[in-house]
Write a protein that holds these residues in place. Structure first.
Motif, short mmCIF file in Angstrom:
data_model
loop_
_atom_site.label_atom_id
_atom_site.label_comp_id
_atom_site.label_asym_id
_atom_site.label_seq_id
_atom_site.Cartn_x
_atom_site.Cartn_y
_atom_site.Cartn_z
N MET A 24 0.88 -1.14 0.00
CA MET A 24 -0.04 0.00 -0.04
C MET A 24 0.82 1.19 -0.05
O MET A 24 2.10 1.27 0.45
CB MET A 24 -1.03 0.14 1.15
N ILE A 25 0.20 2.20 -0.34
CA ILE A 25 1.18 3.66 -0.26
C ILE A 25 0.31 4.39 0.75
O ILE A 25 -0.69 4.72 0.82
CB ILE A 25 0.83 4.41 -1.67
N SER A 26 1.41 4.94 1.67
CA SER A 26 0.63 5.70 2.77
C SER A 26 2.18 6.49 3.24
O SER A 26 3.09 6.55 2.72
CB SER A 26 0.04 4.79 3.84
N GLY A 27 1.82 7.08 4.34
CA GLY A 27 2.77 8.03 5.15
C GLY A 27 3.20 7.45 6.71
O GLY A 27 2.73 6.45 6.89
N PRO A 28 4.31 8.11 7.11
CA PRO A 28 4.90 7.84 8.00
C PRO A 28 4.02 7.69 9.45
O PRO A 28 4.08 6.96 10.51
CB PRO A 28 5.79 8.81 8.55
N TRP A 29 2.94 8.38 9.45
CA TRP A 29 1.79 8.41 10.48
C TRP A 29 1.09 6.92 10.74
O TRP A 29 1.02 6.83 11.89
CB TRP A 29 0.77 9.49 10.22
N ASP A 30 1.43 6.05 9.82
CA ASP A 30 0.71 4.58 9.84
C ASP A 30 1.97 3.63 10.41
O ASP A 30 1.36 2.71 11.03
CB ASP A 30 0.45 4.21 8.38
N VAL A 31 2.96 4.11 10.52
CA VAL A 31 4.05 3.06 10.91
C VAL A 31 3.82 2.90 12.30
O VAL A 31 3.63 1.80 12.77
CB VAL A 31 5.44 3.65 10.76
N PRO A 32 3.70 3.79 13.40
CA PRO A 32 3.68 3.32 14.89
C PRO A 32 2.13 2.88 15.09
O PRO A 32 2.16 2.00 15.97
CB PRO A 32 3.84 4.74 15.54
N THR A 33 1.30 3.23 14.29
CA THR A 33 -0.03 2.64 14.36
C THR A 33 -0.23 1.11 14.09
O THR A 33 -0.53 0.42 14.82
CB THR A 33 -1.04 3.38 13.74
N ILE A 34 0.56 0.82 13.02
CA ILE A 34 0.60 -0.67 12.62
C ILE A 34 1.54 -1.30 13.61
O ILE A 34 1.02 -2.59 13.93
CB ILE A 34 1.17 -0.78 11.16
N ARG A 35 2.68 -0.86 13.98
CA ARG A 35 3.35 -1.61 14.93
C ARG A 35 2.74 -1.84 16.18
O ARG A 35 2.81 -2.88 16.82
CB ARG A 35 4.59 -0.50 15.48
N GLU A 36 1.64 -0.86 16.72
CA GLU A 36 1.04 -1.01 17.89
C GLU A 36 -0.10 -1.99 17.83
O GLU A 36 -0.41 -2.63 18.75
CB GLU A 36 0.66 0.35 18.54
N GLN A 37 -0.95 -1.76 16.79
CA GLN A 37 -2.03 -2.48 16.51
C GLN A 37 -2.08 -3.80 15.98
O GLN A 37 -2.83 -4.91 15.92
CB GLN A 37 -3.04 -1.46 15.89
N PHE A 38 -0.90 -3.99 15.07
CA PHE A 38 -0.78 -5.38 14.18
C PHE A 38 0.60 -5.72 14.53
O PHE A 38 1.53 -5.74 13.55
CB PHE A 38 -1.12 -4.99 12.72
#
Length: 405
Positions: free
Chosen positions: A256-270
């Motif tokens: 997927m194409i996304s920004g740095p804001w998704d990195v910590p969220t994915i690390r935490e939730q997935f």
């Protein structure tokens, strides 16, 4: 006679002391100057501490100067700023969203960056160019920058693609191995997808427009090929899969194409998802889009010289790294040290070094949301070919801007 001379001397001194009508601020005594700076409300308490340290350091380096910082919630910022400008009660200097710079420059609200204020190459080109006006002059300085890059599931896509052809091949391989998994979450024809699209076009060697020549370019073959790329990717990335809740995060899409804001969220939730980030694949040259905040100086300010001094201070090699992090972005100064580390961090830094600014057109947000985004969606839905969609969008844009080509 002596009384008249004395009175004249007192009057001359008084006029000199309160000579704040000088637009450059040179008439005020440096030891008693107050600079008002408006910015977005702090993201975190730690971010506020960073800003406060920079303020104190500036005041220490400039004895007698006081910097009054006014922090406003981001959602309310543009409205309050617009009202203050209309009533001539605005700040000396403020944060300003990138797309608004050309608008404020065109209507004379902000002043041009004085020659010699910064050296060539001080800032990354993409970030610096977000301060251009329609006249090709610079009207602000960048504070921070952000953009998008390629997220990839390392189990499904072990090696990130670097070219368009490699990305299509990787997507096809993922979907062929499991028809219930999409190769990629293809961007949609909405404002967000429209914001990404110029970076994809730039990866094929084309800008969306030539503002100096008043030419719209995004109906040219390079842009059509960029849109066709997204159309082709849909064949291995059906929306019946990617329209599900967080498909990449749930292992239902390889990329997927996304920004740095998704990195910590994915690390935490997935936490079980093994993923990483790489620069965007390209066809002819590395490129990407850009977002972030700039800062500008207002025409009504009596402290314009001090305002530019403040802006060069907060964006210098020492301060820009911590400031950009506090603002939620990456540094714009080429020698600043970014806060953070890791492969994902490095991927975004590499991406932003080749970012391209949006055209310096005051109407660009309207063009993005109301013309380009629907055109993208029409092609993705198969209602029009990529060429037809972009030709129609380009003609509508020319009509809106009054450009003939």
């Amino acid at each position: 006679m002596s009384r008249a001379i004395a009175a004249a001397a007192v009057l001359a001194f008084a006029l000199t002391a309160c000579g704040s009508g000088d637009s450059g601020g040179g008439g005020q005594a440096a030891e008693s100057r107050t600079l008002t700076y408006w910015m977005y409300q702090d993201r975190t308490p730690q971010a506020g501490e960073v800003v406060e340290k920079i303020r104190k350091d500036f005041e220490k380096a400039n004895p007698g100067v006081t910097v009054k910082i006014v922090k406003i919630p981001k959602d309310d910022f543009n409205t309050k700023l617009g009202s203050a400008i209309s009533s001539k009660t605005g700040p000396d200097v403020s944060t300003l969203d990138q797309p608004l710079v050309s608008k404020y420059a065109k209507d004379g609200t902000i002043v041009e960056l004085p020659a010699g204020t910064v050296s060539e190459g001080t800032y990354f080109k993409g970030a610096y160019d977000t301060n251009l006006g329609t006249d090709g002059k610079y009207y602000g300085l960048p504070l921070d920058q952000t953009g998008v890059a390629l997220f990839y599931n390392k189990k499904l896509v072990p090696t990130p693609p670097t070219t368009w052809d490699e990305m299509k091949a990787a997507s096809e391989k993922v979907h062929a191995a499991d028809p219930n998994v999409a190769g990629m979450v293809v961007p949609k024809g909405d404002g967000y997808g429209g914001w990404m699209f110029p970076g994809i076009v730039a990866g094929n060697g084309l800008e969306m427009a030539d503002v100096a020549s008043k030419k719209i370019l995004f109906d040219q073959p390079q842009a059509v090929e960029a849109l066709q790329l997204w159309v082709d990717l849909l064949k291995s990335s059906p929306r019946k899969i990617t329209d599900s809740d967080q498909p990449f995060q749930n292992g239902l899409a390889g990329m997927m194409i996304s920004g740095p804001w998704d990195v910590p969220t994915i690390r935490e939730q997935f936490p079980e998802l093994d993923f990483s980030v790489a620069p965007l694949p390209y066809k002819t040259e590395p490129a990407g889009n850009i977002g972030g905040e700039n800062a500008v100086v207002y025409k009504t300010s009596p402290n314009q010289d001090l305002a530019w001094k403040w802006l060069t201070f907060i964006t210098n090699e020492t301060n820009n790294g911590p400031l950009a992090d506090a603002l939620g972005g990456f540094p714009v100064h080429t020698k600043a040290t970014a806060v953070g580390s890791g492969p994902e961090h490095e991927a975004f830094l590499a991406q932003l070094k080749v970012a391209h600014a949006r055209p310096a057109v005051p109407e660009w947000i309207q063009i993005n949301d109301e013309i380009i985004a629907p055109a993208i969606e029409s092609a993705l839905l198969g209602k029009m070919t990529a060429q037809e969609a972009l030709t129609d969008a380009a003609n509508k844009t020319r009509s809106l801007l009054g450009w003939n080509s």
